[in-house]
Design a protein around this motif. Structure first.
Motif, PDB file in Angstrom:
ATOM      1  N   PRO A   1       0.678  -1.289   0.215  1.00  0.00           N
ATOM      2  CA  PRO A   1      -0.152  -0.018   0.021  1.00  0.00           C
ATOM      3  C   PRO A   1       0.968   1.332  -0.144  1.00  0.00           C
ATOM      4  CG  PRO A   1      -0.690  -1.605   1.682  1.00  0.00           C
ATOM      5  CD  PRO A   1       0.364  -1.985   1.172  1.00  0.00           C
ATOM      6  N   PHE A   2       1.876   1.327   0.598  1.00  0.00           N
ATOM      7  CA  PHE A   2       3.001   2.531   0.737  1.00  0.00           C
ATOM      8  C   PHE A   2       3.448   2.819  -0.860  1.00  0.00           C
ATOM      9  CE2 PHE A   2       4.245   1.536   5.133  1.00  0.00           C
ATOM     10  CZ  PHE A   2       3.613   2.672   5.886  1.00  0.00           C
TER      11      PHE A   2
ATOM     12  N   ALA B   1       0.315   4.009  -2.713  1.00  0.00           N
ATOM     13  CA  ALA B   1       0.237   5.426  -2.588  1.00  0.00           C
ATOM     14  C   ALA B   1       1.438   6.316  -2.946  1.00  0.00           C
ATOM     15  CB  ALA B   1       0.293   5.537  -0.917  1.00  0.00           C
TER      16      ALA B   1
ATOM     17  N   TYR C   1       2.748   5.840  -5.807  1.00  0.00           N
ATOM     18  CA  TYR C   1       2.793   5.941  -7.237  1.00  0.00           C
ATOM     19  C   TYR C   1       1.764   6.837  -7.517  1.00  0.00           C
ATOM     20  CZ  TYR C   1       2.681   3.438 -11.835  1.00  0.00           C
ATOM     21  OH  TYR C   1       2.636   3.271 -13.053  1.00  0.00           O
ATOM     22  N   SER C   2       0.757   7.028  -6.793  1.00  0.00           N
ATOM     23  CA  SER C   2      -0.304   7.805  -6.942  1.00  0.00           C
ATOM     24  C   SER C   2      -0.343   9.321  -6.792  1.00  0.00           C
ATOM     25  CB  SER C   2      -1.653   7.179  -6.336  1.00  0.00           C
ATOM     26  OG  SER C   2      -1.589   7.496  -4.966  1.00  0.00           O
ATOM     27  N   VAL C   3       1.005   9.552  -6.238  1.00  0.00           N
ATOM     28  CA  VAL C   3       1.084  11.029  -5.451  1.00  0.00           C
ATOM     29  C   VAL C   3       1.688  11.768  -6.781  1.00  0.00           C
ATOM     30  CG1 VAL C   3       2.841  11.958  -4.559  1.00  0.00           C
ATOM     31  CG2 VAL C   3       1.339  10.748  -3.399  1.00  0.00           C
ATOM     32  N   PRO C   4       1.329  12.967  -6.939  1.00  0.00           N
ATOM     33  CA  PRO C   4       1.803  13.891  -7.946  1.00  0.00           C
ATOM     34  C   PRO C   4       3.100  14.438  -7.446  1.00  0.00           C
ATOM     35  CG  PRO C   4      -0.108  15.065  -6.897  1.00  0.00           C
ATOM     36  CD  PRO C   4      -0.002  13.726  -6.337  1.00  0.00           C
ATOM     37  N   LYS C   5       4.134  13.564  -8.110  1.00  0.00           N
ATOM     38  CA  LYS C   5       5.383  13.651  -7.515  1.00  0.00           C
ATOM     39  C   LYS C   5       6.211  14.978  -7.752  1.00  0.00           C
ATOM     40  CE  LYS C   5       6.043   9.517  -8.802  1.00  0.00           C
ATOM     41  NZ  LYS C   5       5.018   8.964  -8.438  1.00  0.00           N
ATOM     42  N   ILE C   6       5.514  15.622  -8.633  1.00  0.00           N
ATOM     43  CA  ILE C   6       5.962  17.208  -9.329  1.00  0.00           C
ATOM     44  C   ILE C   6       5.862  18.167  -8.119  1.00  0.00           C
ATOM     45  CG2 ILE C   6       3.940  18.091  -9.945  1.00  0.00           C
ATOM     46  CD1 ILE C   6       5.511  18.983 -12.513  1.00  0.00           C
TER      47      ILE C   6
END
Lengths: 250, 249
Positions: B95-96, B99, B101-106
């Motif tokens: 799950p980490f 999570a 992966y789904s974050v807008p890393k920008i």
């Protein structure tokens, strides 16, 4: 809660605690990273004062708009492309390499085409999210059981009815996977565009705060974006899982 | 050349033609203010790629990308293998990964800049965080989905755990692992370029950002063309290799 879930919570607590301690004793200096409790206090102060509400509303509104367009346009395009084999085969290589294309390079062009308002930012968000929805919709449509389509034909359903009552519901879990990507991509598009060139919004405020060493504004804004994207994602995941479970697939 | 490969290449040709036609059409619509025609872009590109300025920036980007990709591949594969083999650990950590992966890393770039400072390490880190997670998630699923009968056979034959990984798990999980590497390649590339745009004074991403600031249309269109072309060709080559591996498995 499962045992793994408990361990996960404990891990998060330990990490946050460690960060708090490291910042407090000065191993990590306060100009680099704020203590977690300070971030929360800053977030509360920021929201209570309301001075950034406009920026937050602008970014979240634009990203939400981009998300809605990306998903609806993506599903409709997916349905259409699925019926045209040739078109799909031609587009396949584009889909496979799309996410290596630096979409932000098109931003100046879009500003000239659409003006310096919100439109170019929303457009970038749509450009990023749209393809993920199309690809996942196609994937879902490929997996619609033949027997359902035959049943639709036997019952004399027309194309629209079949799409609304059979294919879309059946492909729904895969479309939701695409929607999850679209959440992240619409935020990336809008915020990235605001970083590059804009006069407002959370991305603009973050880079403004960064340039002024204003960590009390920067960290709360970043946390808001992360929390928003993770929670929307979790909600969609729940929905996706419950759909799959109802079909006994998971 | 297999028929499916030939079909893919034919489709690529068609796609290129359609894109060129659209480009030319858009140019007729907008004109020189924000776009260049395909022909003018090619001429400008041919001239620009011979300049020493281009060579310096290209070398800088290549170095950052190769470093970022190596880090992403090494850590992604390691994480994926460990979690794929240990069910309980993957229950905790998957799950980490999802999570992250789904974050807008920008949005994380200012933090990376504060931690790493302006320069090579910040953009390598930015590229690597884009690539690690998809590689790890694909590897994890690939390793976890290895057919139980294969693992049982390995056990019956008394293979040691390293031999099992090397001769059973890795080959049978390879097609899916490679799919993860392919996605990781794309995302690391885009991550490195974004890192250069926001967090660097050198490299093609910086050149692009600079051209956007100066409204240098020649350079903007040329870089978009070059980067898209490179990403497209590399993506297709990787896709072809991926199909071959999948067909063999």
């Amino acid at each position: 809660m499962t045992k793994a879930g408990l361990i996960r919570l404990a891990l998060i607590a330990v990490l946050l605690g460690a960060l708090e301690v490291l910042v407090r004793i000065g191993r990590i200096d306060a100009l680099t990273m704020q203590a977690p409790h300070k971030m929360l206090l800053d977030l509360y102060a920021m929201l209570a004062s309301g001075k950034l509400n406009k920026a937050i509303a602008k970014t979240m509104g634009n990203a939400g708009f981009a998300f809605v367009i990306a998903v609806s346009l993506g599903v409709i395009s997916g349905l259409m492309i699925h019926r045209m084999r040739r078109v799909r085969e031609t587009l396949d290589p584009l889909f496979a390499t799309y996410y290596a294309i630096p979409v932000f390079a098109f931003y100046p062009l879009l500003i000239l085409l659409l003006g310096l308002g919100d439109a170019p930012q929303i457009f970038i968000g749509v450009m990023l999210g749209f393809v993920a929805v199309v690809v996942n919709t196609l994937n879902g449509l490929d997996r619609v059981p033949r027997v359902l389509l035959k049943t639709a034909r036997v019952n004399g359903m027309n194309g629209l009815e079949t799409a609304l009552k059979i294919t879309l519901p059946s492909a729904a879990p895969y479309i939701l996977t695409g929607a999850k990507f679209a959440v992240a991509y619409s935020l990336i598009g809008v915020i990235g565009a605001e970083f590059i060139m804009s006069t407002g919004g959370m991305g603009y405020e973050i880079s403004f705060a960064y340039n002024n060493f204003d960590n009390a504004t920067m960290y709360p804004l970043i946390i808001m974006i992360l929390v928003a994207s993770i929670s929307i994602n979790m909600v969609i995941s729940r929905w996706e899982k419950s759909l799959l479970k109802r079909r006994g697939l998971q | 050349m297999s028929p499916s490969t030939r079909r893919l290449i034919v489709n690529m040709g068609w796609l290129t033609l359609v894109i060129l036609a659209l480009w030319q059409g858009l140019y007729a619509l907008i004109g020189d203010i924000a776009l260049r025609s395909p022909l003018a872009t090619l001429q400008f590109t041919a001239k620009f790629v011979t300049t020493p300025q281009f060579a310096t920036h290209l070398a800088e980007t290549s170095k950052a990308f190769v470093l970022a990709l190596s880090i992403a591949m090494a850590s992604g594969l390691a994480i994926g293998f460990v979690l794929g083999l240990k069910r309980f650990a993957s229950d905790i950590f998957e799950p980490f990964l999802i999570a992250i992966y789904s974050v807008p890393k920008i949005t994380l770039y200012p933090i990376l800049l504060l931690v790493f400072g302006l320069g090579l390490s910040a953009k390598v880190a930015f590229g690597a965080i884009h690539g690690i997670v998809p590689i790890a998630l694909f590897t994890l699923n690939a390793v976890r989905n290895v057919k139980p009968v294969l693992l049982k056979t390995a056990r019956v034959m008394g293979l040691s755990s390293t031999t099992t990984i090397r001769t059973v798990i890795f080959p049978s999980a390879l097609p899916e692992i490679f799919a993860g590497l392919r996605i990781g390649f794309s995302l690391t590339l885009i991550g490195t370029l974004l890192g250069e745009m926001f967090a660097s004074q050198r490299g093609l991403g910086f050149l692009l950002m600079n051209a956007i600031g100066l409204h240098n249309v020649d350079v903007i269109v040329m870089l978009t063309f070059l980067l898209t072309g490179f990403a497209g060709i590399a993506g297709i080559v990787l896709l072809l290799i991926n199909r071959r591996i999948t067909a063999q498995a």
